[in-house]
Design a protein around this motif. Sequence first.
Motif, short mmCIF file in Angstrom:
data_model
loop_
_atom_site.label_atom_id
_atom_site.label_comp_id
_atom_site.label_asym_id
_atom_site.label_seq_id
_atom_site.Cartn_x
_atom_site.Cartn_y
_atom_site.Cartn_z
N UNK A 66 7.08 -4.17 1.29
CA UNK A 66 6.73 -3.53 0.02
C UNK A 66 7.72 -2.40 -0.27
N UNK A 67 8.25 -2.39 -1.46
CA UNK A 67 9.28 -1.41 -1.83
C UNK A 67 8.74 0.01 -1.91
N UNK A 68 7.60 0.18 -2.58
CA UNK A 68 7.08 1.51 -2.88
C UNK A 68 5.79 1.79 -2.11
N UNK A 69 5.84 2.76 -1.20
CA UNK A 69 4.67 3.14 -0.39
C UNK A 69 4.27 4.57 -0.74
N UNK A 70 3.03 4.73 -1.14
CA UNK A 70 2.57 6.03 -1.62
C UNK A 70 1.46 6.60 -0.74
N UNK A 71 1.46 7.93 -0.61
CA UNK A 71 0.46 8.63 0.18
C UNK A 71 -0.73 9.11 -0.63
N UNK A 72 -0.83 8.64 -1.87
CA UNK A 72 -2.01 8.93 -2.70
C UNK A 72 -2.17 7.82 -3.73
N UNK A 73 -3.39 7.63 -4.18
CA UNK A 73 -3.65 6.60 -5.17
C UNK A 73 -3.01 6.95 -6.51
N UNK A 74 -3.04 8.22 -6.87
CA UNK A 74 -2.51 8.64 -8.17
C UNK A 74 -1.01 8.38 -8.26
N UNK A 75 -0.30 8.55 -7.15
CA UNK A 75 1.14 8.27 -7.15
C UNK A 75 1.40 6.80 -7.45
N UNK A 76 0.60 5.94 -6.84
CA UNK A 76 0.76 4.51 -7.10
C UNK A 76 0.44 4.18 -8.56
N UNK A 77 -0.65 4.73 -9.05
CA UNK A 77 -1.07 4.46 -10.43
C UNK A 77 -0.01 4.93 -11.42
N UNK A 78 0.71 5.98 -11.07
CA UNK A 78 1.73 6.54 -11.96
C UNK A 78 3.03 5.73 -11.95
N UNK A 79 3.14 4.76 -11.06
CA UNK A 79 4.34 3.93 -10.99
C UNK A 79 4.41 3.04 -12.23
N UNK A 80 5.38 3.30 -13.08
CA UNK A 80 5.48 2.59 -14.36
C UNK A 80 5.80 1.11 -14.24
N UNK A 81 6.29 0.68 -13.09
CA UNK A 81 6.66 -0.72 -12.92
C UNK A 81 5.48 -1.62 -12.56
N UNK A 82 4.36 -1.03 -12.19
CA UNK A 82 3.19 -1.81 -11.76
C UNK A 82 2.42 -2.36 -12.96
N UNK A 83 2.11 -3.66 -12.90
CA UNK A 83 1.33 -4.31 -13.96
C UNK A 83 -0.15 -4.43 -13.61
N UNK A 84 -0.43 -4.77 -12.34
CA UNK A 84 -1.81 -5.04 -11.91
C UNK A 84 -2.08 -4.31 -10.61
N UNK A 85 -3.27 -3.73 -10.50
CA UNK A 85 -3.65 -3.04 -9.27
C UNK A 85 -4.88 -3.72 -8.66
#
Length: 326
Positions: free
Chosen positions: A53-72
Amino acid sequence: MAINKKYNWGIIGCGKIAHKFAEDLLEVPNANLLAVGSRDIKKAKNFGRTFKVSNCYGSYMELIADNEIDIIYIATPHVFHYENTIMCLNAKKAVLCEKPFALNLEQVTEMILIAKKNNTFLMEALWTYFLPHYRHVLKIIESNKLGKIKNLQADFGFASTYNPKSRIFNKALGGGSLLDVGIYPLFAALSLLGYPENIEAKATFGETGIDENCTMKLSYKNNIQASLFSSVTEKTNTEAIIKLEKGTIVIHSRFHEPSTITITKNGISKLYEFPVTTNGYNYEAIHVQEMIAKGNIESEIMTFNKSIRLVRLLDAVRDKIGLHYE
């Protein structure tokens, strides 16, 4: 969105089910697991290494803020589903949220309202609905070839190692047999027979205040009944037996995941196999992408109304057994 578009997925939570889902996502056409988020960055990075996985985040909000993500895909403990889903929807991220959708009808209703408000896709990840063997059973029932259902028996029980802090036994995390595995027998009854006219239930409670075992009886018109059972302390057959006017359908263990079925008619039994090379989560993931490609904000199979009816049934059983979450 075009049907052949590549969809970037993010996963919130790094537990066992998240690992299984990530494995199956590798088999989904046009799906790319781009990011994973955890409250523990070490867990996120370990998960990321396993699945590249390219992007690993230490918080949910950081992941949600990733503009490249379409579906969670939300794979956190039950008690966090409502909060996590709302966060994603308000960021206009499509959501596939693990079952149970949330802890009660009030939360589920608000989640759906916010999905509609933000014109953003939302679906409860009740994967059984999308599995080949279960779709086949539904077609047989709908065809009326075996007549109407007379009664249903379904169970799901496993012997879990007692740990008061674990997701299974910790009431603060929405623990207990009903929400964790009892939802599957209830789902079977709801999808095959509809909402019952009467509900009876009793449970055995453990030291942490969760229901370790739950016995349920749903009654319908014409003396039709569904006898259901769930447990986190006792291993059961975990199968569904559907008795109809002209035959019997047995969904073999474990009925909620990729399995086989036996149909008996006029004393003759036939086994049907449905070869599935994955864990089975790829079917719901494919469906989510198809729905989003069509511009839908809800599933055409696991609709908002079906999630509402399911959580209403869960709430009713919880009231009967006296199980309350704060």
